[in-house]
Design an enzyme around this catalytic site. Sequence first.
Site, PDB file in Angstrom:
ATOM      1  N   CYS A  81       0.832  -1.210   0.000  1.00 24.18           N
ATOM      2  CA  CYS A  81       0.000   0.000   0.000  1.00 24.18           C
ATOM      3  C   CYS A  81       0.866   1.259   0.000  1.00 24.18           C
ATOM      4  CB  CYS A  81      -0.922  -0.046   1.225  1.00 24.18           C
ATOM      5  SG  CYS A  81      -1.758   1.503   1.590  1.00 24.18           S
ATOM      6  N   CYS A  84      -0.031   3.864   2.693  1.00 25.02           N
ATOM      7  CA  CYS A  84       0.381   3.378   4.020  1.00 25.02           C
ATOM      8  C   CYS A  84       1.833   3.735   4.301  1.00 25.02           C
ATOM      9  CB  CYS A  84       0.215   1.864   4.118  1.00 25.02           C
ATOM     10  SG  CYS A  84      -1.475   1.275   3.905  1.00 25.02           S
TER      11      CYS A  84
END
Length: 158
Positions: A81, A84
């Site tokens: 991600c 993230c």
Amino acid sequence: MAQRLALQRLLSLAPRTLPLQGQQMLPSPLAPRAPLGPRSGAFGTSAACRSTFNVQDGSDFQDRVVNNPKPVVVDFHAQWCGPCKILGPRLEKMVAKQEGKVLMAKVDIDDHTDLAIEYEVSAVPTVLAMKNGDVVDKFVGIKDEDQLEAFLKKLIGA
């Protein structure tokens, strides 16, 4: 697969201090031979390291997050991600600024799918604010430092 990767990570971090059966234990060449003075550790621990931890399994989550008397920010993330990777360090920095008033638990959704399902995480990054085992606030996606500071202050009641 996720369990195997978690085990490999754990084994790579574990110090290899125990001898194999039948072998004698030799002193480590890196072991200090005398006290190092007033600070006995060779390395210091930053506030970010003390206030942030990776969740190992469901019982670890229960012990260190749900049963924790301090407020805990739970960062559900994934290695793949992109957002993230931006939010995680930013959030860690903001939690460290709180000087121990709040802790941060990091949960990789690929390793801990059960926790992601239990807490209804449908996208990453998802960040939960937990107090006394209850989710009291939540956001999904990236936030800037001002928004994170407001989120944390609301959680700790400052």
